[in-house]
Design an enzyme around this catalytic site. Structure first.
Site, mmCIF file in Angstrom:
data_model
loop_
_atom_site.group_PDB
_atom_site.id
_atom_site.type_symbol
_atom_site.label_atom_id
_atom_site.label_comp_id
_atom_site.label_asym_id
_atom_site.label_seq_id
_atom_site.Cartn_x
_atom_site.Cartn_y
_atom_site.Cartn_z
ATOM 1 N N ASP A 256 49.795 43.522 58.676
ATOM 2 C CA ASP A 256 49.452 43.762 60.168
ATOM 3 C C ASP A 256 50.678 44.145 60.992
ATOM 4 O O ASP A 256 50.537 45.071 61.653
ATOM 5 C CB ASP A 256 48.737 42.530 60.550
ATOM 6 C CG ASP A 256 47.488 41.993 59.555
ATOM 7 O OD1 ASP A 256 46.492 42.914 59.593
ATOM 8 O OD2 ASP A 256 47.668 40.854 59.063
ATOM 9 N N HIS B 55 44.779 36.695 59.980
ATOM 10 C CA HIS B 55 44.523 38.059 59.608
ATOM 11 C C HIS B 55 43.136 38.358 59.392
ATOM 12 O O HIS B 55 42.315 38.186 58.282
ATOM 13 C CB HIS B 55 45.172 38.054 58.054
ATOM 14 C CG HIS B 55 44.812 39.178 57.164
ATOM 15 N ND1 HIS B 55 45.260 40.463 57.581
ATOM 16 C CD2 HIS B 55 44.086 39.474 56.140
ATOM 17 C CE1 HIS B 55 44.951 41.415 56.761
ATOM 18 N NE2 HIS B 55 44.137 40.730 55.855
HETATM 19 P P1 NAX Z 1 40.421 43.058 43.456
HETATM 20 O O1 NAX Z 1 38.992 42.358 43.400
HETATM 21 O O2 NAX Z 1 40.787 44.280 42.877
HETATM 22 O O3 NAX Z 1 41.077 41.668 42.377
HETATM 23 C C1 NAX Z 1 41.270 40.438 42.656
HETATM 24 C C2 NAX Z 1 41.282 39.702 41.211
HETATM 25 O O4 NAX Z 1 41.481 38.335 41.509
HETATM 26 C C3 NAX Z 1 40.058 40.049 40.274
HETATM 27 O O5 NAX Z 1 40.744 40.736 39.066
HETATM 28 C C4 NAX Z 1 39.817 38.746 40.164
HETATM 29 O O6 NAX Z 1 39.223 38.745 38.729
HETATM 30 C C5 NAX Z 1 40.952 37.828 40.401
HETATM 31 N N1 NAX Z 1 40.411 36.501 40.534
HETATM 32 C C6 NAX Z 1 39.348 35.885 41.179
HETATM 33 N N2 NAX Z 1 39.581 34.579 41.100
HETATM 34 C C7 NAX Z 1 40.673 34.356 40.446
HETATM 35 C C8 NAX Z 1 41.414 33.090 40.225
HETATM 36 N N3 NAX Z 1 40.613 31.966 40.466
HETATM 37 N N4 NAX Z 1 42.436 32.921 39.461
HETATM 38 C C9 NAX Z 1 43.158 34.261 39.196
HETATM 39 N N5 NAX Z 1 42.403 35.384 39.413
HETATM 40 C C10 NAX Z 1 41.241 35.193 40.190
HETATM 41 O O7 NAX Z 1 41.147 42.730 44.861
HETATM 42 P P2 NAX Z 1 42.551 43.241 45.450
HETATM 43 O O8 NAX Z 1 42.236 44.481 46.086
HETATM 44 O O9 NAX Z 1 43.535 42.969 44.773
HETATM 45 O O10 NAX Z 1 42.513 42.233 46.574
HETATM 46 C C11 NAX Z 1 42.857 40.811 46.395
HETATM 47 C C12 NAX Z 1 42.765 40.027 47.720
HETATM 48 O O11 NAX Z 1 43.678 40.452 48.643
HETATM 49 C C13 NAX Z 1 41.313 40.120 48.387
HETATM 50 O O12 NAX Z 1 40.945 38.662 48.640
HETATM 51 C C14 NAX Z 1 41.517 40.888 49.622
HETATM 52 O O13 NAX Z 1 40.530 40.522 50.689
HETATM 53 C C15 NAX Z 1 42.915 40.564 50.070
HETATM 54 N N6 NAX Z 1 43.722 41.329 50.920
HETATM 55 C C16 NAX Z 1 44.511 40.637 51.832
HETATM 56 C C17 NAX Z 1 45.254 41.402 52.674
HETATM 57 C C18 NAX Z 1 46.287 40.755 53.464
HETATM 58 O O14 NAX Z 1 47.004 41.318 54.309
HETATM 59 N N7 NAX Z 1 46.269 39.302 53.612
HETATM 60 C C19 NAX Z 1 45.366 42.843 52.702
HETATM 61 C C20 NAX Z 1 44.868 43.393 51.490
HETATM 62 C C21 NAX Z 1 43.332 42.743 50.765
HETATM 63 O O15 NAX Z 1 42.489 43.224 51.521
#
Ligand code: NAX
Length: 336
Positions: free
Chosen positions: A168, A196
């Site tokens: 952000d 966020h």
């Molecule tokens: P993806 O869905 O591509 O990847 C997430 C991965 O996490 C998947 O492979 C899934 O199997 C794995 N996962 C789920 N539960 C798990 C657990 N208990 N232990 C280990 N792995 C687990 O998402 P991605 O684009 O990589 O985003 C990940 C997270 O970042 C999401 O929650 C997203 O909303 C968040 N974000 C946060 C941002 C921020 O600024 N704070 C910005 C970017 C993003 O939106």
């Protein structure tokens, strides 16, 4: 917290965990950690990749590609679906993996589903991570997930847990840079308050660029009607335009955050935004994880204190803090 120096340039590899290792953000993040962008170009690293069982094979594929990249600093790569194995002796953990919001899911359902993940991971970090571990929560809702993880790690200080709000912050700086034609590096004293989420408050009241007061260089209407909503809703805009959510920019912000946290920043005007444990500054309730103006000093974040906050600013900050309080209340049964 120990000084960061004892972790730098040591021949012993530093262990770093990344959760959600088969996901989009990790696919960018892991390469930059492996290249030495967090601990520096002389510090060997061991990468611990955590995934859920169903995605463990995909994470193995990611590990194979990391191996194929032949990074000189990478001593070992482990892949596991066991948090306690992933976090064993780690100095840094990027908690990226989270459950995405599915169709028909209410915000409360999302909070609970992710709450279970961060309860387990907080407890595992508490038991097996290095006592000086730094934990950056990226998975959404990041601020409340940081609260849950920290609350379930009673032997670690809450200051060892952060929520990513640097994306952000970076978005705010880049929008201003494009508007004014001033390089991003020339901006200082910018902060994003709050959660966020769309309620966040990107604040340029104190900002300077090339010795000038930024608020005097831009129109107040542009700030209210364009800058603030554009930054706050940038994630949704990226999804619309790119067809999938921010990944490389989120990874980049995660690197920025962890690198600054570890190494610090000399320039006192070089504020950063970090989602940190509130110490009650600015009347924000203590114990929430809130985006605040901070300086990175001596391996820790310090809140920038003594800023004059107008009623209009306070109103926006409070609205976002109220959302954080509501999120906290929804996960009350997960907090210790
Ligand atoms: P993806 O869905 O591509 O990847 C997430 C991965 O996490 C998947 O492979 C899934 O199997 C794995 N996962 C789920 N539960 C798990 C657990 N208990 N232990 C280990 N792995 C687990 O998402 P991605 O684009 O990589 O985003 C990940 C997270 O970042 C999401 O929650 C997203 O909303 C968040 N974000 C946060 C941002 C921020 O600024 N704070 C910005 C970017 C993003 O939106």
């Amino acid at each position: 917290m120990s000084t960061p120096e004892n972790l730098l340039n040591s021949a012993e590899p530093v262990k770093i965990a990344v959760t959600g290792a088969a996901g989009n953000i990790a696919y960018s993040l892991l390469w930059r950690i492996a290249a030495g962008e967090v601990y520096g170009p002389n510090q060997p690293v061991q990468l611990n990749l955590l995934e859920i069982e169903q995605a463990e094979q995909a994470a193995r594929g990611v590990a194979m590609e990391l191996l194929d990249s032949a990074f000189p600093l990478v001593t070992d790569i482990k892949v596991t679906s066991e948090p306690r194995e992933a976090f064993e002796d780690v100095s840094a953990a990027f908690l990226v993996g989270a459950q995405p919001r599915k169709k028909g899911m209410e915000r409360a359902d999302l909070l609970t589903a992710n709450g279970a993940i961060f309860t387990e991971q907080g407890a595992a970090l508490n038991d097996v991570a290095r006592r000086t571990v730094r934990v950056l929560v990226v998975g959404n809702p990041a601020n409340t997930n940081a609260l849950i993880a920290s609350s379930n790690a009673p032997d670690l200080a809450p200051q060892q847990f952060n929520a990513l709000m640097r994306l952000d912050h970076n978005r705010t700086v880049s929008q201003l840079s494009a508007k004014l034609g001033i390089p991003v590096a020339d901006f200082a004293q910018i902060a994003v308050w709050g959660n966020h989420s769309a309620s966040q408050f990107p604040d340029i009241s104190y900002a300077t660029a090339q010795g000038k007061n930024v608020a005097e260089l831009v129109d107040a209407t542009w700030v209210q009607d364009y800058l603030i909503p554009t930054v706050a809703k940038r994630g949704a805009e990226i999804i619309e335009v790119r067809g999938s959510s921010s990944a490389a920019s989120a990874a980049s912000a995660s690197i920025d955050h962890m690198r600054d946290w570890i190494h610090g920043i000399e320039d006192p005007a070089a504020w950063r935004t970090a989602g940190i444990y509130s110490d009650g500054s600015y009347g924000i309730e203590e114990g929430l994880f809130v985006g605040l103006p901070t300086r990175a000093v001596g391996g820790a974040w310090e809140v920038v204190t003594g800023l004059d906050v107008t009623d209009a600013q306070q109103e926006r900050i409070q609205a976002s803090v109220d959302e954080l309080k509501a999120e906290r209340d929804m996960v009350a049964d997960l907090l210790k």
